[in-house]
Design a protein around this motif. Structure first.
Motif, mmCIF file in Angstrom:
data_model
loop_
_atom_site.group_PDB
_atom_site.id
_atom_site.type_symbol
_atom_site.label_atom_id
_atom_site.label_comp_id
_atom_site.label_asym_id
_atom_site.label_seq_id
_atom_site.Cartn_x
_atom_site.Cartn_y
_atom_site.Cartn_z
ATOM 1 N N UNK A 1 26.339 67.874 34.858
ATOM 2 C CA UNK A 1 25.347 68.921 34.641
ATOM 3 C C UNK A 1 25.067 69.090 33.144
ATOM 4 N N UNK A 2 26.113 69.031 32.322
ATOM 5 C CA UNK A 2 25.946 69.148 30.878
ATOM 6 C C UNK A 2 25.089 67.995 30.345
ATOM 7 N N UNK A 3 25.368 66.797 30.804
ATOM 8 C CA UNK A 3 24.626 65.627 30.345
ATOM 9 C C UNK A 3 23.159 65.722 30.740
ATOM 10 N N UNK A 4 22.892 66.130 31.956
ATOM 11 C CA UNK A 4 21.501 66.268 32.404
ATOM 12 C C UNK A 4 20.776 67.376 31.654
ATOM 13 N N UNK A 5 21.470 68.480 31.417
ATOM 14 C CA UNK A 5 20.859 69.588 30.687
ATOM 15 C C UNK A 5 20.501 69.156 29.270
ATOM 16 N N UNK A 6 21.392 68.442 28.620
ATOM 17 C CA UNK A 6 21.128 67.968 27.269
ATOM 18 C C UNK A 6 19.927 67.025 27.243
ATOM 19 N N UNK A 7 19.858 66.123 28.196
ATOM 20 C CA UNK A 7 18.753 65.175 28.257
ATOM 21 C C UNK A 7 17.420 65.876 28.508
ATOM 22 N N UNK A 8 17.409 66.830 29.417
ATOM 23 C CA UNK A 8 16.168 67.568 29.710
ATOM 24 C C UNK A 8 15.739 68.427 28.539
ATOM 25 N N UNK A 9 16.693 69.096 27.895
ATOM 26 C CA UNK A 9 16.358 69.923 26.745
ATOM 27 C C UNK A 9 15.811 69.068 25.608
ATOM 28 N N UNK A 10 16.435 67.919 25.352
ATOM 29 C CA UNK A 10 15.958 67.033 24.290
ATOM 30 C C UNK A 10 14.556 66.520 24.602
ATOM 31 N N UNK A 11 14.293 66.184 25.847
ATOM 32 C CA UNK A 11 12.955 65.720 26.233
ATOM 33 C C UNK A 11 11.907 66.814 26.029
ATOM 34 N N UNK A 12 12.227 68.025 26.445
ATOM 35 C CA UNK A 12 11.288 69.135 26.277
ATOM 36 C C UNK A 12 11.069 69.443 24.799
ATOM 37 N N UNK A 13 12.131 69.430 24.018
ATOM 38 C CA UNK A 13 12.021 69.713 22.594
ATOM 39 C C UNK A 13 11.149 68.670 21.899
ATOM 40 N N UNK A 14 11.348 67.399 22.235
ATOM 41 C CA UNK A 14 10.549 66.339 21.622
ATOM 42 C C UNK A 14 9.104 66.352 22.121
ATOM 43 N N UNK A 15 8.899 66.839 23.324
ATOM 44 C CA UNK A 15 7.539 66.962 23.839
ATOM 45 C C UNK A 15 6.759 68.045 23.087
ATOM 46 N N UNK A 16 7.422 69.128 22.722
ATOM 47 C CA UNK A 16 6.764 70.230 22.023
ATOM 48 C C UNK A 16 6.792 70.070 20.504
ATOM 49 N N UNK A 17 7.535 69.120 19.995
ATOM 50 C CA UNK A 17 7.658 68.927 18.553
ATOM 51 C C UNK A 17 6.331 68.677 17.844
ATOM 52 N N UNK A 18 5.427 67.856 18.370
ATOM 53 C CA UNK A 18 4.150 67.644 17.659
ATOM 54 C C UNK A 18 3.337 68.924 17.470
ATOM 55 N N UNK A 19 3.467 69.868 18.386
ATOM 56 C CA UNK A 19 2.733 71.123 18.243
ATOM 57 C C UNK A 19 3.206 71.908 17.027
ATOM 58 N N UNK A 20 4.492 71.850 16.743
ATOM 59 C CA UNK A 20 5.007 72.588 15.598
ATOM 60 C C UNK A 20 4.826 71.826 14.289
ATOM 61 N N UNK A 21 4.681 70.517 14.345
ATOM 62 C CA UNK A 21 4.552 69.712 13.131
ATOM 63 C C UNK A 21 3.104 69.497 12.699
ATOM 64 N N UNK A 22 2.156 69.882 13.530
ATOM 65 C CA UNK A 22 0.765 69.560 13.238
ATOM 66 C C UNK A 22 0.286 70.207 11.941
#
Length: 91
Positions: free
Chosen positions: A4-25
Motif C-alpha cells: 500500500x505504501x509503494x502504491x501510494x508513493x507511486x500515485x502521489x508522484x504521478x499526480x505531483x508530476x502531472x500538476x507540476x507544469x501548471x505551477x512552473x508555467x
C-alpha cells in the motif's frame, strides 16, 4: 515495506508530476522571449521549454522511485529459493 505504501508513493508522484507544469508555467513564461505575452498559449516558447523540462524531471524522479523499490527489497530479484534448495541438497 507494505504494498500500500509503494502504491501510494507511486500515485502521489504521478499526480505531483502531472500538476507540476501548471505551477512552473509562470517561471518559464517570465524567462521567455519578449514576443511571448504572459497569457500566450502552450506553443509559446515558454511552453516549448516547459515540456522537455518536465519530461526530464519526471525521468529522474521516476528513476529514483524505481531505485528505491529495488533497495527496499533487494532479494526479490535474486533466485533465493534456488540458493536454499542447493544448500539443502549439498548437505
Amino acid at each position: 515495506v507494505p504494498l500500500v505504501y509503494t502504491r501510494h508513493l507511486s500515485r502521489f508522484l504521478s499526480l505531483w508530476l502531472l500538476l507540476l507544469p501548471l505551477s512552473m508555467y509562470e517561471t518559464f513564461a517570465s524567462a521567455a522571449v519578449a514576443s511571448c505575452r504572459s497569457g500566450a498559449p502552450w506553443w509559446c516558447p515558454a511552453g516549448a521549454a516547459l515540456i522537455p523540462a518536465t519530461m526530464l524531471l519526471s525521468l529522474f524522479l521516476f528513476g529514483i522511485e524505481q531505485l528505491s523499490l529495488q533497495l527496499e527489497e533487494p532479494f526479490s530479484i535474486l533466485p533465493m529459493q534456488t540458493f536454499c534448495d542447493n544448500i539443502r541438497t549439498s548437505n
